[in-house]
Design a protein around this motif. Structure first.
Motif, PDB file in Angstrom:
ATOM      1  N   ALA A 127      34.593 -49.069  33.974  1.00  0.00           N
ATOM      2  CA  ALA A 127      35.851 -48.868  33.244  1.00  0.00           C
ATOM      3  C   ALA A 127      36.102 -47.387  32.981  1.00  0.00           C
ATOM      4  CB  ALA A 127      35.815 -49.648  31.926  1.00  0.00           C
ATOM      5  N   ILE A 128      35.061 -46.655  32.599  1.00  0.00           N
ATOM      6  CA  ILE A 128      35.211 -45.227  32.296  1.00  0.00           C
ATOM      7  C   ILE A 128      35.613 -44.446  33.542  1.00  0.00           C
ATOM      8  CG2 ILE A 128      33.929 -43.148  31.675  1.00  0.00           C
ATOM      9  CD1 ILE A 128      32.369 -44.853  29.670  1.00  0.00           C
ATOM     10  N   VAL A 129      34.900 -44.666  34.649  1.00  0.00           N
ATOM     11  CA  VAL A 129      35.189 -43.926  35.879  1.00  0.00           C
ATOM     12  C   VAL A 129      36.593 -44.260  36.391  1.00  0.00           C
ATOM     13  CG1 VAL A 129      34.539 -43.639  38.294  1.00  0.00           C
ATOM     14  CG2 VAL A 129      32.772 -43.672  36.534  1.00  0.00           C
ATOM     15  N   PHE A 130      36.969 -45.532  36.313  1.00  0.00           N
ATOM     16  CA  PHE A 130      38.305 -45.912  36.768  1.00  0.00           C
ATOM     17  C   PHE A 130      39.380 -45.257  35.910  1.00  0.00           C
ATOM     18  CE2 PHE A 130      42.055 -48.667  36.692  1.00  0.00           C
ATOM     19  CZ  PHE A 130      42.347 -48.725  38.050  1.00  0.00           C
ATOM     20  N   ASN A 131      39.191 -45.246  34.594  1.00  0.00           N
ATOM     21  CA  ASN A 131      40.185 -44.634  33.717  1.00  0.00           C
ATOM     22  C   ASN A 131      40.307 -43.126  33.956  1.00  0.00           C
ATOM     23  OD1 ASN A 131      40.839 -47.049  32.589  1.00  0.00           O
ATOM     24  ND2 ASN A 131      39.762 -46.731  30.663  1.00  0.00           N
ATOM     25  N   ILE A 132      39.187 -42.481  34.228  1.00  0.00           N
ATOM     26  CA  ILE A 132      39.244 -41.055  34.553  1.00  0.00           C
ATOM     27  C   ILE A 132      40.016 -40.841  35.854  1.00  0.00           C
ATOM     28  CG2 ILE A 132      37.863 -39.051  35.232  1.00  0.00           C
ATOM     29  CD1 ILE A 132      35.703 -40.006  33.302  1.00  0.00           C
ATOM     30  N   ALA A 133      39.763 -41.693  36.857  1.00  0.00           N
ATOM     31  CA  ALA A 133      40.471 -41.570  38.130  1.00  0.00           C
ATOM     32  C   ALA A 133      41.966 -41.785  37.956  1.00  0.00           C
ATOM     33  CB  ALA A 133      39.902 -42.577  39.140  1.00  0.00           C
ATOM     34  N   VAL A 134      42.342 -42.791  37.174  1.00  0.00           N
ATOM     35  CA  VAL A 134      43.759 -43.066  36.917  1.00  0.00           C
ATOM     36  C   VAL A 134      44.415 -41.874  36.233  1.00  0.00           C
ATOM     37  CG1 VAL A 134      45.320 -44.445  35.478  1.00  0.00           C
ATOM     38  CG2 VAL A 134      43.605 -45.572  36.882  1.00  0.00           C
ATOM     39  N   PHE A 135      43.725 -41.312  35.263  1.00  0.00           N
ATOM     40  CA  PHE A 135      44.284 -40.185  34.522  1.00  0.00           C
ATOM     41  C   PHE A 135      44.447 -38.957  35.412  1.00  0.00           C
ATOM     42  CE2 PHE A 135      43.682 -36.396  31.836  1.00  0.00           C
ATOM     43  CZ  PHE A 135      44.803 -36.535  31.019  1.00  0.00           C
ATOM     44  N   ILE A 136      43.474 -38.697  36.277  1.00  0.00           N
ATOM     45  CA  ILE A 136      43.563 -37.548  37.180  1.00  0.00           C
ATOM     46  C   ILE A 136      44.746 -37.709  38.129  1.00  0.00           C
ATOM     47  CG2 ILE A 136      42.416 -36.375  39.098  1.00  0.00           C
ATOM     48  CD1 ILE A 136      39.767 -36.829  37.663  1.00  0.00           C
ATOM     49  N   VAL A 137      44.930 -38.916  38.664  1.00  0.00           N
ATOM     50  CA  VAL A 137      46.063 -39.165  39.558  1.00  0.00           C
ATOM     51  C   VAL A 137      47.379 -38.948  38.817  1.00  0.00           C
ATOM     52  CG1 VAL A 137      47.287 -40.942  40.868  1.00  0.00           C
ATOM     53  CG2 VAL A 137      44.810 -40.733  41.071  1.00  0.00           C
ATOM     54  N   LEU A 138      47.468 -39.467  37.587  1.00  0.00           N
ATOM     55  CA  LEU A 138      48.694 -39.311  36.793  1.00  0.00           C
ATOM     56  C   LEU A 138      48.977 -37.834  36.499  1.00  0.00           C
ATOM     57  CD1 LEU A 138      50.993 -40.579  35.126  1.00  0.00           C
ATOM     58  CD2 LEU A 138      49.407 -40.658  33.188  1.00  0.00           C
ATOM     59  N   ALA A 139      47.960 -37.098  36.082  1.00  0.00           N
ATOM     60  CA  ALA A 139      48.140 -35.684  35.752  1.00  0.00           C
ATOM     61  C   ALA A 139      48.520 -34.870  36.982  1.00  0.00           C
ATOM     62  CB  ALA A 139      46.864 -35.133  35.126  1.00  0.00           C
ATOM     63  N   ALA A 140      47.809 -35.091  38.084  1.00  0.00           N
ATOM     64  CA  ALA A 140      48.085 -34.330  39.299  1.00  0.00           C
ATOM     65  C   ALA A 140      49.484 -34.609  39.824  1.00  0.00           C
ATOM     66  CB  ALA A 140      47.043 -34.653  40.371  1.00  0.00           C
ATOM     67  N   SER A 141      49.875 -35.870  39.815  1.00  0.00           N
ATOM     68  CA  SER A 141      51.207 -36.226  40.297  1.00  0.00           C
ATOM     69  C   SER A 141      52.293 -35.636  39.407  1.00  0.00           C
ATOM     70  CB  SER A 141      51.349 -37.749  40.362  1.00  0.00           C
ATOM     71  OG  SER A 141      52.630 -38.121  40.802  1.00  0.00           O
ATOM     72  N   THR A 142      52.080 -35.671  38.100  1.00  0.00           N
ATOM     73  CA  THR A 142      53.073 -35.140  37.163  1.00  0.00           C
ATOM     74  C   THR A 142      53.249 -33.642  37.328  1.00  0.00           C
ATOM     75  OG1 THR A 142      52.543 -36.873  35.548  1.00  0.00           O
ATOM     76  CG2 THR A 142      53.676 -34.914  34.732  1.00  0.00           C
ATOM     77  N   ILE A 143      52.151 -32.912  37.379  1.00  0.00           N
ATOM     78  CA  ILE A 143      52.227 -31.455  37.490  1.00  0.00           C
ATOM     79  C   ILE A 143      52.814 -31.043  38.841  1.00  0.00           C
ATOM     80  CG2 ILE A 143      50.864 -29.337  37.554  1.00  0.00           C
ATOM     81  CD1 ILE A 143      48.887 -30.705  35.621  1.00  0.00           C
ATOM     82  N   THR A 144      52.345 -31.680  39.912  1.00  0.00           N
ATOM     83  CA  THR A 144      52.839 -31.324  41.246  1.00  0.00           C
ATOM     84  C   THR A 144      54.329 -31.601  41.380  1.00  0.00           C
ATOM     85  OG1 THR A 144      50.666 -31.820  42.211  1.00  0.00           O
ATOM     86  CG2 THR A 144      52.550 -31.732  43.710  1.00  0.00           C
ATOM     87  N   ALA A 145      54.756 -32.792  40.943  1.00  0.00           N
ATOM     88  CA  ALA A 145      56.173 -33.144  41.046  1.00  0.00           C
ATOM     89  C   ALA A 145      57.037 -32.199  40.212  1.00  0.00           C
ATOM     90  CB  ALA A 145      56.376 -34.588  40.597  1.00  0.00           C
ATOM     91  N   SER A 146      56.569 -31.842  39.042  1.00  0.00           N
ATOM     92  CA  SER A 146      57.345 -30.956  38.165  1.00  0.00           C
ATOM     93  C   SER A 146      57.550 -29.590  38.804  1.00  0.00           C
ATOM     94  CB  SER A 146      56.634 -30.801  36.822  1.00  0.00           C
ATOM     95  OG  SER A 146      56.501 -32.045  36.173  1.00  0.00           O
ATOM     96  N   LEU A 147      56.503 -29.050  39.401  1.00  0.00           N
ATOM     97  CA  LEU A 147      56.610 -27.722  40.006  1.00  0.00           C
ATOM     98  C   LEU A 147      57.464 -27.754  41.274  1.00  0.00           C
ATOM     99  CD1 LEU A 147      52.965 -26.405  39.534  1.00  0.00           C
ATOM    100  CD2 LEU A 147      54.941 -26.147  38.034  1.00  0.00           C
ATOM    101  N   LEU A 148      57.359 -28.828  42.062  1.00  0.00           N
ATOM    102  CA  LEU A 148      58.136 -28.910  43.291  1.00  0.00           C
ATOM    103  C   LEU A 148      59.615 -29.150  43.014  1.00  0.00           C
ATOM    104  CD1 LEU A 148      55.765 -31.026  45.591  1.00  0.00           C
ATOM    105  CD2 LEU A 148      56.226 -28.560  45.706  1.00  0.00           C
ATOM    106  N   ILE A 149      59.919 -29.940  41.995  1.00  0.00           N
ATOM    107  CA  ILE A 149      61.306 -30.320  41.726  1.00  0.00           C
ATOM    108  C   ILE A 149      62.020 -29.307  40.835  1.00  0.00           C
ATOM    109  CG2 ILE A 149      62.771 -32.087  40.651  1.00  0.00           C
ATOM    110  CD1 ILE A 149      60.649 -34.149  41.508  1.00  0.00           C
ATOM    111  N   VAL A 150      61.325 -28.790  39.826  1.00  0.00           N
ATOM    112  CA  VAL A 150      61.963 -27.869  38.870  1.00  0.00           C
ATOM    113  C   VAL A 150      61.686 -26.416  39.223  1.00  0.00           C
ATOM    114  CG1 VAL A 150      62.167 -27.213  36.447  1.00  0.00           C
ATOM    115  CG2 VAL A 150      61.821 -29.624  37.061  1.00  0.00           C
ATOM    116  N   GLY A 151      60.461 -26.088  39.598  1.00  0.00           N
ATOM    117  CA  GLY A 151      60.147 -24.711  39.958  1.00  0.00           C
ATOM    118  C   GLY A 151      58.965 -24.163  39.193  1.00  0.00           C
ATOM    119  N   THR A 152      58.572 -22.956  39.553  1.00  0.00           N
ATOM    120  CA  THR A 152      57.386 -22.321  38.964  1.00  0.00           C
ATOM    121  C   THR A 152      57.765 -21.109  38.111  1.00  0.00           C
ATOM    122  OG1 THR A 152      57.080 -20.978  40.956  1.00  0.00           O
ATOM    123  CG2 THR A 152      55.912 -23.077  40.853  1.00  0.00           C
TER     124      THR A 152
END
Length: 293
Positions: free
Chosen positions: A139-164
């Motif tokens: 459960a711990i490892v899965f939750n960490i993986a889910v969180f990393i995917v969510l964080a990476a997707s959020t940050i990447t999408a924000s920078l690509l769509i809005v800018g740096t």
């Protein structure tokens, strides 16, 4: 030879007197099975997929709307792509992150009660302790993986769509792009300790209530209650020991003179919650009568 059931067969485990190496080997076998069982569930795959594709959709929606100026970093979401993941982090902390922490952890033990499979998996060579720690680590490892995917997707999408573009700090200073990226990533990382605290809380509820619905829903409800308590004045000491307070620890990273007190407190409080919840869950499972299934 005895076996650990897999649904499609069995995994052999040597019986008899167990050495320390044997116990570790048994735990590893159970852990591999729990990971395989979780990976085979459509819910787990859909959750990871949702964490990957939902953030870009949310960023596009934010980009086309008036900025929520009454929310932290809301007024800057059209000016800097670094502001968007901080706004999403603030919103997600209200109920999304506790829910993500509980979706698997709140079900991973109660699912055995729901299907009556405890007697099947508790063979003479697989102890309750081994099953407990294998399920907990899964459960711990899965939750960490889910969180990393969510964080990476959020940050990447924000920078690509809005800018740096550079990001205004909470003290009015302007943070350059490179430094802002590191701070935004660090801000999301500060949410990990309370997420792990909610994971342990969900595990405790999963073990004690034996009900998957309670194990998943109750941590979210308790998270709302904690946020309500934290908004009441005069409860500063109580507020510090609430898991949800740790979701605000990243604020200190964006001031002119950074302060890390809230982050240190969050780590200590989350570790305390995790230790108490896991200890209670462990001893509850050890004492339970599972002769009925």
């Amino acid at each position: 030879m005895s076996a650990y059931p897999t649904g499609n067969g069995t995994l052999p485990i040597r019986s008899g007197a167990w050495t320390g190496a044997g116990r570790r080997s048994g735990t590893a076998i159970v852990l591999r099975w729990e990971v395989a069982k979780l990976a085979a569930q459509a819910r787990s795959r859909f959750l990871l997929l949702a964490c990957l594709i939902a953030p870009p959709i949310i960023v596009v929606i934010f980009k086309g709307q008036q900025p929520p100026k009454d929310t932290i970093y809301g007024r800057h979401i059209h000016d800097s792509g670094y502001a968007v993941p901080l706004l999403i982090l603030a919103f997600a902390a209200q109920w999304v992150l506790p829910l993500l922490a509980a979706l698997v952890a709140g079900d991973i033990f109660a699912n055995e009660d729901q299907h009556g499979t405890w007697k099947t998996i508790l063979t003479r060579s697989v102890s309750r302790a081994q099953i407990f720690w294998a399920k907990t680590l899964t459960a711990i490892v899965f939750n960490i993986a889910v969180f990393i995917v969510l964080a990476a997707s959020t940050i990447t999408a924000s920078l690509l769509i809005v800018g740096t573009q550079p990001l205004p700090g909470l003290s009015g200073q302007l943070i350059a792009s490179g430094a802002a990226l590191k701070l935004v990533a660090a801000s999301w990382a500060t949410a990990l300790p309370p997420i792990l605290g909610f994971t342990a809380l969900a595990i405790l509820l999963s073990v004690t209530t034996r009900n998957p619905t309670v194990g998943v829903a109750a941590p979210v409800v308790l998270g709302f209650v904690m946020q309500l308590l934290s908004s009441i004045g005069g409860l500063n000491l109580a507020r510090r020991v609430l898991l949800t307070t740790g979701f605000e620890a990243w604020h200190g990273l964006f001031t002119q003179h950074r302060f890390y007190g809230p982050l240190i407190t969050s780590i200590a409080v989350s570790a305390g919650w995790a230790a108490l919840c896991l200890a209670a869950a462990y001893f509850s499972l050890r004492r339970r009568d599972i002769t009925g299934g």
